[in-house]
Design a protein around this motif. Structure first.
Motif, PDB file in Angstrom:
ATOM      1  N   GLY A  99       0.847  -1.182   0.000  1.00  0.00           N
ATOM      2  CA  GLY A  99       0.000   0.000   0.000  1.00  0.00           C
ATOM      3  C   GLY A  99       0.880   1.228   0.000  1.00  0.00           C
ATOM      4  N   PRO A 100       0.327   2.385   0.348  1.00  0.00           N
ATOM      5  CA  PRO A 100      -1.069   2.637   0.722  1.00  0.00           C
ATOM      6  C   PRO A 100      -1.945   2.848  -0.502  1.00  0.00           C
ATOM      7  N   TRP A 101      -3.262   2.946  -0.255  1.00  0.00           N
ATOM      8  CA  TRP A 101      -4.141   3.356  -1.336  1.00  0.00           C
ATOM      9  C   TRP A 101      -3.869   4.818  -1.662  1.00  0.00           C
ATOM     10  N   VAL A 102      -3.800   5.127  -2.942  1.00  0.00           N
ATOM     11  CA  VAL A 102      -3.609   6.511  -3.404  1.00  0.00           C
ATOM     12  C   VAL A 102      -4.657   6.808  -4.465  1.00  0.00           C
ATOM     13  N   PRO A 103      -5.189   8.024  -4.522  1.00  0.00           N
ATOM     14  CA  PRO A 103      -6.155   8.358  -5.568  1.00  0.00           C
ATOM     15  C   PRO A 103      -5.519   8.296  -6.951  1.00  0.00           C
ATOM     16  N   TYR A 104      -6.341   8.122  -7.963  1.00  0.00           N
ATOM     17  CA  TYR A 104      -5.847   8.038  -9.334  1.00  0.00           C
ATOM     18  C   TYR A 104      -5.153   9.336  -9.746  1.00  0.00           C
ATOM     19  N   ALA A 196       0.282   6.057   8.841  1.00  0.00           N
ATOM     20  CA  ALA A 196      -0.154   5.921  10.231  1.00  0.00           C
ATOM     21  C   ALA A 196       0.592   6.933  11.094  1.00  0.00           C
ATOM     22  N   ARG A 197      -0.054   7.362  12.162  1.00  0.00           N
ATOM     23  CA  ARG A 197       0.571   8.296  13.103  1.00  0.00           C
ATOM     24  C   ARG A 197       0.489   7.694  14.503  1.00  0.00           C
ATOM     25  N   PRO A 198       1.511   6.950  14.902  1.00  0.00           N
ATOM     26  CA  PRO A 198       1.462   6.225  16.174  1.00  0.00           C
ATOM     27  C   PRO A 198       1.237   7.120  17.389  1.00  0.00           C
ATOM     28  N   GLN A 199       1.730   8.367  17.351  1.00  0.00           N
ATOM     29  CA  GLN A 199       1.605   9.230  18.526  1.00  0.00           C
ATOM     30  C   GLN A 199       0.152   9.521  18.871  1.00  0.00           C
ATOM     31  N   PHE A 200      -0.732   9.550  17.876  1.00  0.00           N
ATOM     32  CA  PHE A 200      -2.143   9.815  18.129  1.00  0.00           C
ATOM     33  C   PHE A 200      -2.918   8.547  18.469  1.00  0.00           C
ATOM     34  N   VAL A 210      -8.196   7.554  16.825  1.00  0.00           N
ATOM     35  CA  VAL A 210      -7.465   6.318  16.556  1.00  0.00           C
ATOM     36  C   VAL A 210      -7.832   5.768  15.186  1.00  0.00           C
ATOM     37  N   VAL A 211      -9.131   5.752  14.874  1.00  0.00           N
ATOM     38  CA  VAL A 211      -9.595   5.232  13.590  1.00  0.00           C
ATOM     39  C   VAL A 211      -9.024   6.047  12.430  1.00  0.00           C
ATOM     40  N   VAL A 212      -8.977   7.366  12.598  1.00  0.00           N
ATOM     41  CA  VAL A 212      -8.488   8.237  11.529  1.00  0.00           C
ATOM     42  C   VAL A 212      -7.010   8.003  11.278  1.00  0.00           C
ATOM     43  N   TYR A 213      -6.206   7.957  12.336  1.00  0.00           N
ATOM     44  CA  TYR A 213      -4.755   7.893  12.187  1.00  0.00           C
ATOM     45  C   TYR A 213      -4.207   6.473  12.121  1.00  0.00           C
ATOM     46  N   TRP A 214      -5.071   5.463  12.249  1.00  0.00           N
ATOM     47  CA  TRP A 214      -4.613   4.082  12.095  1.00  0.00           C
ATOM     48  C   TRP A 214      -4.124   3.834  10.675  1.00  0.00           C
ATOM     49  N   ASN A 215      -4.894   4.308   9.715  1.00  0.00           N
ATOM     50  CA  ASN A 215      -4.505   4.224   8.306  1.00  0.00           C
ATOM     51  C   ASN A 215      -5.153   5.409   7.600  1.00  0.00           C
ATOM     52  N   VAL A 216      -4.417   6.490   7.484  1.00  0.00           N
ATOM     53  CA  VAL A 216      -4.981   7.748   6.963  1.00  0.00           C
ATOM     54  C   VAL A 216      -5.519   7.587   5.539  1.00  0.00           C
TER      55      VAL A 216
END
Length: 368
Positions: A99-104, A196-200, A210-216
């Motif tokens: 990954g990650p998923w990226v827009p076209y 991902a942002r582990p600090q958050f 947590v849901v947002v920063y688990w996999n942006v």
């Protein structure tokens, strides 16, 4: 490899036929077709061990295909990409494995005046360094700091932290692979790519954070193509639909589905409770930080608000320890995926405490 390439070819043919017959509803049709393909392959054609190895790559193909279908519906893409463009996007070497998923549109932009400089090299180096740092945390340090004979909740926290650290390893590795391919360069933020942002997550304000920063990137995908399209059905239905689609994309895994659906219910309860408490007390205790010019009279730096946010953050850490406890490193289960017996056994050891706390929180919300 044949299943991944076959999925990409079949998805493009399906998208082409649907575009010829219909001028709308391409997103839902391709989404349903992709999920059906993944479920049929998992149930009928591929054994569990082999499917577990390619599940992530298949999910990335599905996300890219569905995003193109929805973008054509929304008008973000004026026409379908050519077969060569579609293949280059779906099977891009920098994003097709980790990954990650990226827009076209981001994929197209890497060919527009590509730039490589020392900042680019430094960003790749730091991502790789952080990846292997979290790998050592996941496989070594947590088991040294918290041995097997510790209190059961310390064991739960250790196993959950080990799983989260392994996720950070993959996330930073995916950052590095995407950066090597030229993704992440913006005019205002050179080489700004965050997965991902582990600090958050390790010091959370709320489960929503947590849901947002688990996999942006995946959060962005789910918000744009699932949550917003199901929002007319109501907030709770949209949240459950989002977590249901996420669990289906990850495969037929009872453990993962149970965690994601529990997380969906938890985040809804947390959101409505903190929203109501912020109104009752006029305090900045919502799931997200307030703007500076918000109408609350008790701001973020007020000591009562700080204590409230810290206390609610500790509850989030409790939920994360409970939800992540079954993601242990048992090699046999890891190779084939976790079954329902493993999940219920892990949660029963902790007396289903997190679910009881969530139920009590919802009752408290109704009584406020």
């Amino acid at each position: 490899m044949y299943y991944i390439v076959g999925f990409a070819v079949g998805a493009y043919l399906c998208l082409f036929l649907v575009s010829c017959l219909l001028k709308k509803h391409r997103g839902p049709i391709l989404g349903l077709a992709s999920i059906v393909f993944l479920i049929v392959c998992e149930l009928c054609f591929v054994n569990k061990t082999e499917w577990h190895k390619i599940r992530g790559a298949q999910m990335l193909v599905a996300m890219k295909v569905i995003s193109i279908a929805f973008d054509t519906d929304f008008g973000a893409l004026q026409c379908l990409p050519s077969p060569a463009e579609f293949t280059g996007y779906v099977l891009c070497v920098g994003t097709c494995v980790f990954g990650p998923w990226v827009p076209y549109r981001d994929y197209i932009s890497i060919f527009n005046k590509p730039l490589w400089d020392t900042k680019w090299l430094w960003r790749i180096f730091t991502s790789v360094l952080l990846a292997f740092l979290f790998l050592t945390v996941s496989t070594c340090w947590v088991y040294w700091l918290i041995p097997d004979g510790a209190w059961r909740w310390w064991i739960a926290y250790r196993d959950a932290l080990s799983f989260r650290s392994s996720h950070y390893f993959v996330s930073f590795l995916s950052e590095a692979s995407a950066l090597m391919s030229g993704f992440g360069h913006h005019e205002d933020e050179p080489w700004g790519l965050s997965v991902a942002r582990p600090q958050f997550i390790e010091i959370p304000r709320s489960l929503v954070q947590v849901v947002v920063y688990w996999n942006v990137p995946m959060h962005s995908w789910l918000k744009n193509y699932v949550f917003r399209t199901t929002k007319p059905l109501g907030s709770f239905a949209a949240i459950l639909s989002t977590y249901a689609v996420s669990s289906l994309l990850h495969g037929l895994n009872f453990q993962l589905a149970a965690v994601l659906l529990s997380l969906g219910a938890y985040t809804y309860v947390e959101y409505v409770l903190r929203q109501k408490l912020s109104v009752v007390f006029g305090a900045c205790i919502q799931v997200r930080p307030c703007r500076r010019d918000c109408s609350h009279h008790s701001k973020e730096k007020c000591w009562t608000v700080v204590l409230g946010n810290v206390g609610l953050g500790l509850v989030v850490m409790f939920h994360l320890s409970y939800l992540g406890v079954m993601f242990d490193m048992s090699s046999k289960l890891q190779e084939e995926g976790y079954n329902y017996a493993h999940t219920l056994a892990k949660w029963s050891i902790l007396s289903y405490a997190s679910h009881w706390v969530a139920l009590g929180t919802y009752i408290f919300y109704l009584l406020v």
